[in-house]
Design an enzyme around this catalytic site. Structure first.
Site, PDB file in Angstrom:
ATOM      1  N   HIS A   1       0.804  -1.167   0.036  1.00 32.82           N
ATOM      2  CA  HIS A   1       0.205  -0.016   0.081  1.00 32.82           C
ATOM      3  C   HIS A   1       0.977   1.212   0.149  1.00 32.82           C
ATOM      4  O   HIS A   1       1.887   1.445   0.824  1.00 32.82           O
ATOM      5  CB  HIS A   1      -1.021   0.105   1.169  1.00 32.82           C
ATOM      6  CG  HIS A   1      -2.083  -0.996   0.979  1.00 32.82           C
ATOM      7  ND1 HIS A   1      -3.349  -0.691   1.701  1.00 32.82           N
ATOM      8  CD2 HIS A   1      -2.417  -1.849   0.369  1.00 32.82           C
ATOM      9  CE1 HIS A   1      -4.091  -1.778   1.422  1.00 32.82           C
ATOM     10  NE2 HIS A   1      -3.548  -2.438   0.523  1.00 32.82           N
TER      11      HIS A   1
ATOM     12  N   TYR B   1      -9.657   5.403   7.006  1.00 32.31           N
ATOM     13  CA  TYR B   1      -9.755   5.801   8.360  1.00 32.31           C
ATOM     14  C   TYR B   1     -10.968   6.766   8.200  1.00 32.31           C
ATOM     15  O   TYR B   1     -10.829   7.798   7.649  1.00 32.31           O
ATOM     16  CB  TYR B   1      -8.634   6.298   8.922  1.00 32.31           C
ATOM     17  CG  TYR B   1      -7.543   5.286   9.050  1.00 32.31           C
ATOM     18  CD1 TYR B   1      -6.501   5.060   8.192  1.00 32.31           C
ATOM     19  CD2 TYR B   1      -7.441   4.804  10.426  1.00 32.31           C
ATOM     20  CE1 TYR B   1      -5.690   4.023   8.517  1.00 32.31           C
ATOM     21  CE2 TYR B   1      -6.429   3.676  10.790  1.00 32.31           C
ATOM     22  CZ  TYR B   1      -5.548   3.403   9.698  1.00 32.31           C
ATOM     23  OH  TYR B   1      -4.638   2.538   9.817  1.00 32.31           O
TER      24      TYR B   1
ATOM     25  N   PRO C   1      -5.232   0.314  18.477  1.00 28.78           N
ATOM     26  CA  PRO C   1      -4.690  -0.250  16.853  1.00 28.78           C
ATOM     27  C   PRO C   1      -5.127   0.888  15.957  1.00 28.78           C
ATOM     28  O   PRO C   1      -4.606   0.552  14.826  1.00 28.78           O
ATOM     29  CB  PRO C   1      -5.832  -1.184  16.725  1.00 28.78           C
ATOM     30  CG  PRO C   1      -6.843  -1.195  17.710  1.00 28.78           C
ATOM     31  CD  PRO C   1      -6.260  -0.363  18.945  1.00 28.78           C
TER      32      PRO C   1
ATOM     33  N   LYS D   1       0.496  -0.136  14.969  1.00 26.73           N
ATOM     34  CA  LYS D   1       1.665   0.031  15.638  1.00 26.73           C
ATOM     35  C   LYS D   1       1.936  -1.355  16.514  1.00 26.73           C
ATOM     36  O   LYS D   1       3.072  -1.663  16.712  1.00 26.73           O
ATOM     37  CB  LYS D   1       2.024   1.195  16.568  1.00 26.73           C
ATOM     38  CG  LYS D   1       1.895   2.334  15.613  1.00 26.73           C
ATOM     39  CD  LYS D   1       3.149   2.331  14.723  1.00 26.73           C
ATOM     40  CE  LYS D   1       2.865   2.970  13.493  1.00 26.73           C
ATOM     41  NZ  LYS D   1       3.600   2.474  12.328  1.00 26.73           N
TER      42      LYS D   1
ATOM     43  N   TYR E   1       3.580   6.232  10.119  1.00 21.93           N
ATOM     44  CA  TYR E   1       2.766   5.095   9.950  1.00 21.93           C
ATOM     45  C   TYR E   1       3.446   3.957   9.042  1.00 21.93           C
ATOM     46  O   TYR E   1       3.452   2.869   9.521  1.00 21.93           O
ATOM     47  CB  TYR E   1       1.506   5.667   8.769  1.00 21.93           C
ATOM     48  CG  TYR E   1       0.461   4.628   8.707  1.00 21.93           C
ATOM     49  CD1 TYR E   1       0.624   3.790   7.731  1.00 21.93           C
ATOM     50  CD2 TYR E   1      -0.607   4.765   9.364  1.00 21.93           C
ATOM     51  CE1 TYR E   1      -0.574   2.638   7.647  1.00 21.93           C
ATOM     52  CE2 TYR E   1      -1.733   3.544   9.365  1.00 21.93           C
ATOM     53  CZ  TYR E   1      -1.609   2.764   8.371  1.00 21.93           C
ATOM     54  OH  TYR E   1      -2.758   1.794   8.370  1.00 21.93           O
TER      55      TYR E   1
HETATM   56  P1  FAS Z   1       0.609 -11.620  21.818  1.00 18.38           P
HETATM   57  O1  FAS Z   1      -0.430 -11.312  22.943  1.00 18.38           O
HETATM   58  O2  FAS Z   1       0.307 -11.902  20.450  1.00 18.38           O
HETATM   59  O3  FAS Z   1       1.243 -13.178  22.209  1.00 18.38           O
HETATM   60  C1  FAS Z   1       1.487 -13.424  23.646  1.00 18.38           C
HETATM   61  C2  FAS Z   1       1.482 -15.191  23.504  1.00 18.38           C
HETATM   62  O4  FAS Z   1       1.878 -15.380  24.864  1.00 18.38           O
HETATM   63  C3  FAS Z   1      -0.155 -15.582  23.430  1.00 18.38           C
HETATM   64  O5  FAS Z   1       0.178 -16.463  22.484  1.00 18.38           O
HETATM   65  C4  FAS Z   1      -0.479 -16.097  24.484  1.00 18.38           C
HETATM   66  O6  FAS Z   1      -1.111 -16.977  24.484  1.00 18.38           O
HETATM   67  C5  FAS Z   1       0.855 -16.451  25.441  1.00 18.38           C
HETATM   68  N1  FAS Z   1       0.835 -16.411  26.994  1.00 18.38           N
HETATM   69  C6  FAS Z   1       0.288 -15.539  27.319  1.00 18.38           C
HETATM   70  N2  FAS Z   1       0.464 -15.812  28.956  1.00 18.38           N
HETATM   71  C7  FAS Z   1       1.389 -17.008  28.984  1.00 18.38           C
HETATM   72  C8  FAS Z   1       2.079 -17.617  30.136  1.00 18.38           C
HETATM   73  N3  FAS Z   1       1.797 -17.281  31.437  1.00 18.38           N
HETATM   74  N4  FAS Z   1       2.839 -18.649  29.551  1.00 18.38           N
HETATM   75  C9  FAS Z   1       3.036 -18.736  28.276  1.00 18.38           C
HETATM   76  N5  FAS Z   1       2.372 -18.267  27.310  1.00 18.38           N
HETATM   77  C10 FAS Z   1       1.798 -17.147  27.674  1.00 18.38           C
HETATM   78  N6  FAS Z   1      -1.895  -4.437  16.672  1.00 18.38           N
HETATM   79  C11 FAS Z   1      -2.058  -3.773  15.450  1.00 18.38           C
HETATM   80  O7  FAS Z   1      -0.807  -3.458  14.973  1.00 18.38           O
HETATM   81  N7  FAS Z   1      -3.037  -3.805  14.660  1.00 18.38           N
HETATM   82  C12 FAS Z   1      -4.254  -4.199  14.934  1.00 18.38           C
HETATM   83  O8  FAS Z   1      -5.223  -4.225  14.212  1.00 18.38           O
HETATM   84  C13 FAS Z   1      -4.202  -4.880  16.240  1.00 18.38           C
HETATM   85  N8  FAS Z   1      -5.481  -5.521  16.539  1.00 18.38           N
HETATM   86  C14 FAS Z   1      -5.701  -6.076  17.661  1.00 18.38           C
HETATM   87  C15 FAS Z   1      -6.795  -6.689  18.193  1.00 18.38           C
HETATM   88  C16 FAS Z   1      -6.853  -7.508  19.553  1.00 18.38           C
HETATM   89  C17 FAS Z   1      -7.965  -8.211  20.070  1.00 18.38           C
HETATM   90  C18 FAS Z   1      -5.604  -7.519  20.241  1.00 18.38           C
HETATM   91  C19 FAS Z   1      -5.557  -8.252  21.751  1.00 18.38           C
HETATM   92  C20 FAS Z   1      -4.370  -7.012  19.801  1.00 18.38           C
HETATM   93  C21 FAS Z   1      -4.412  -6.417  18.726  1.00 18.38           C
HETATM   94  N9  FAS Z   1      -3.284  -5.767  18.125  1.00 18.38           N
HETATM   95  C22 FAS Z   1      -3.008  -4.855  16.820  1.00 18.38           C
HETATM   96  C23 FAS Z   1      -1.929  -5.888  18.878  1.00 18.38           C
HETATM   97  C24 FAS Z   1      -1.487  -7.288  18.536  1.00 18.38           C
HETATM   98  O9  FAS Z   1      -1.293  -7.207  17.225  1.00 18.38           O
HETATM   99  C25 FAS Z   1       0.062  -7.285  19.413  1.00 18.38           C
HETATM  100  O10 FAS Z   1       0.840  -6.160  19.267  1.00 18.38           O
HETATM  101  C26 FAS Z   1       0.696  -8.479  19.079  1.00 18.38           C
HETATM  102  O11 FAS Z   1      -0.185  -9.431  19.215  1.00 18.38           O
HETATM  103  C27 FAS Z   1       2.024  -8.608  20.003  1.00 18.38           C
HETATM  104  O12 FAS Z   1       2.417  -9.611  19.777  1.00 18.38           O
HETATM  105  P2  FAS Z   1       3.170 -10.423  21.172  1.00 18.38           P
HETATM  106  O13 FAS Z   1       3.885  -9.304  21.741  1.00 18.38           O
HETATM  107  O14 FAS Z   1       3.714 -11.779  20.706  1.00 18.38           O
HETATM  108  O15 FAS Z   1       1.946 -10.691  22.041  1.00 18.38           O
HETATM  109  C1  PHB Z   2      -6.354  -4.396  10.193  1.00 16.75           C
HETATM  110  O1  PHB Z   2      -6.355  -4.590   9.128  1.00 16.75           O
HETATM  111  O2  PHB Z   2      -6.786  -5.235  11.051  1.00 16.75           O
HETATM  112  C2  PHB Z   2      -6.068  -2.989  10.455  1.00 16.75           C
HETATM  113  C3  PHB Z   2      -5.378  -1.838   9.661  1.00 16.75           C
HETATM  114  C4  PHB Z   2      -5.083  -0.542  10.115  1.00 16.75           C
HETATM  115  C5  PHB Z   2      -5.222  -0.526  11.223  1.00 16.75           C
HETATM  116  C6  PHB Z   2      -5.586  -1.591  12.488  1.00 16.75           C
HETATM  117  C7  PHB Z   2      -6.142  -2.521  12.154  1.00 16.75           C
HETATM  118  O3  PHB Z   2      -4.852   0.757  12.020  1.00 16.75           O
END
Ligand code: FAS
Ligand code: PHB
Length: 389
Positions: free
Chosen positions: A72, A200, A292, A296, A384
């Site tokens: 993009h 957005y 989100p 980032k 971004y």
């Molecule tokens: P994660 O939370 O992904 O991974 C942590 C892992 O540790 C998980 O698999 C969990 O099961 C495990 N864990 C937890 N406790 C543990 C324990 N005690 N022992 C062993 N394992 C354990 N970011 C964006 O950039 N754009 C988005 O649109 C976006 N949407 C999101 C929507 C939701 C609902 C959530 C919750 C997050 C979103 N994020 C988004 C942020 C997300 O992408 C995180 O930044 C990303 O998952 C970070 O990765 P990790 O640091 O690996 O953490």
């Molecule tokens: C997504 O595609 O899930 C998405 C894209 C841009 C954002 C957040 C989520 O800022």
């Protein structure tokens, strides 16, 4: 069991760190609370900064991303029935890639299969110990037995609800938080995206976002009250509300369909300092959370991973701990800049329940300045596509 780096968490942070260290001959074990299928069933981030794209290629897991990811050059800011485009490519000579976090995680797990990487799933009672000594170890429950892994370092990659952050003494930790008074209701649908680039939308009814995973898989979000029950949102109600918040030109052509996934995510800004305590290093969501809006979260996890990967590689290969000593300060410097951007972008794009008339005019003026100022658009674009590592 003994390993060099014990990694708690088998999400993107833990998997990418393990993969990069493996390529340098550094042994790791990944402990994951859930099953592999559960982790792969999560629908989360969608946008990769150019720095993360490069890091995934360096880790040897970028082939499918390069084939299937969507490059993009920009994104749209919609203001009721008009809008403008931020041209990332023109303003920064950089682009982003739309490629779902689920796919990144799948690529990383499939890479682990190739080298038969040690991953322990369904662990319980994970407990990092001795992290303030030269002989840390991690205990955990699995199969009804207590297991122990002796290691040189522990990487806390276990997300916001993990155990690693709390292993840093409370009187050492400094936590900063802003909880937003709304959430995002997200829908994944097997429909063609309404736009070739992300939209957005700032609307009096609330924020909306039009994104995608590929040309036949769309990802949409609308801002909802933080305590909105998910069961109150039928697919039809979601599509109706989304159409009210995006420009008519998009609402008239959007292809709707049944939701494959539907969930409400709370929004918060959160940073925990320091990101290191003795032999424990916090990575990704274990240390910080961003709303989100700025896409980032996943990308910050990647920059943390890169800093720690470099530090551990210098430790083991060059017997030089300078980069490890710098890890927390260096990672936090980038975390705070992304936290600022995500907070700013969230503030100008959402409707706040307690918003005053003055707040509303400030928001409108921010957007008007963004629409007319190349300098303002360049600041947004630079953040971004990703600030330098
Ligand atoms: P994660 O939370 O992904 O991974 C942590 C892992 O540790 C998980 O698999 C969990 O099961 C495990 N864990 C937890 N406790 C543990 C324990 N005690 N022992 C062993 N394992 C354990 N970011 C964006 O950039 N754009 C988005 O649109 C976006 N949407 C999101 C929507 C939701 C609902 C959530 C919750 C997050 C979103 N994020 C988004 C942020 C997300 O992408 C995180 O930044 C990303 O998952 C970070 O990765 P990790 O640091 O690996 O953490
Ligand atoms: C997504 O595609 O899930 C998405 C894209 C841009 C954002 C957040 C989520 O800022």
């Amino acid at each position: 069991m003994r390993t060099q780096v014990c990694i708690i968490g088998g999400g993107p942070s833990g998997l990418l760190l393990s993969q990069l260290l493996h390529l340098k001959g550094i042994d790791t074990v990944v402990l994951e609370r859930k099953s592999r299928d559960y982790v792969l069933g999560r629908i989360r981030a969608g946008v990769l900064e150019f720095g993360m794209i490069e890091l995934l290629r360096e880790a040897g897991v970028g082939a499918r991303m390069d084939r299937q990811g969507l490059i993009h050059d920009g994104a749209f800011i919609a203001l009721q029935n008009r809008g403008f485009r931020i041209d990332f490519k023109k303003l920064t000579d950089k682009q982003v890639m739309v490629y779902g976090q689920t796919e990144v995680t799948r690529d990383l797990y499939e890479a682990r299969d190739e080298w038969d990487a040690p991953t322990v799933f369904d662990v319980r009672a994970v407990n990092p110990q001795g992290i303030d000594t030269d002989a840390p170890f991690v205990t955990y429950l699995q199969g009804g037995k207590v297991h122990r892994i002796d290691c040189d370092f522990v990487a806390g990659c276990d997300g916001f609800h993990g155990v690693s952050r709390a292993a840093i003494p409370a009187d050492v930790r400094r936590e900063y938080e802003r909880v937003y008074p709304f959430g995002w209701l997200g829908v994944l649908s097997a429909t063609p995206p309404v736009s070739h680039e992300i939209i957005y939308a700032n609307h009096p009814r609330g924020f909306a976002l039009c994104s995608m995973r590929n040309l036949n898989l769309s990802r949409y979000y609308i801002q909802t009250p933080v305590d909105d029950p998910l069961e109150g949102w039928s697919d039809a109600a979601f599509w109706d509300e989304l159409k009210r918040r995006i420009p008519e030109s998009a609402a008239d052509k959007i292809v709707t369909g049944p939701s494959i996934e539907k969930s409400i995510a709370p929004l918060r800004s959160f940073v925990s300092e320091p990101m290191r305590w003795g032999r424990l290093f916090l990575v990704g969501d274990a240390a910080h959370i961003v709303p989100p809006t700025g896409a980032k979260g996943l990308n910050l996890a990647a920059s943390d991973v890169r800093y720690l990967y470099h530090g551990l590689t210098r430790h083991y290969l060059d017997h030089d701990d300078h980069e490890l000593e710098q890890y927390s300060e260096k990672a936090l410097a980038r975390v705070w800049k992304a936290t600022r951007f995500s907070w700013w972008f969230t503030n100008i794009m959402h409707r706040f329940p307690d918003q005053s008339e003055f707040d509303q005019r400030m928001q409108e003026t921010e957007l008007a300045f963004l629409e007319t100022s190349r300098a303002a658009q360049t600041v947004l674009a630079e953040n971004y596509v990703g600030l330098p590592y």
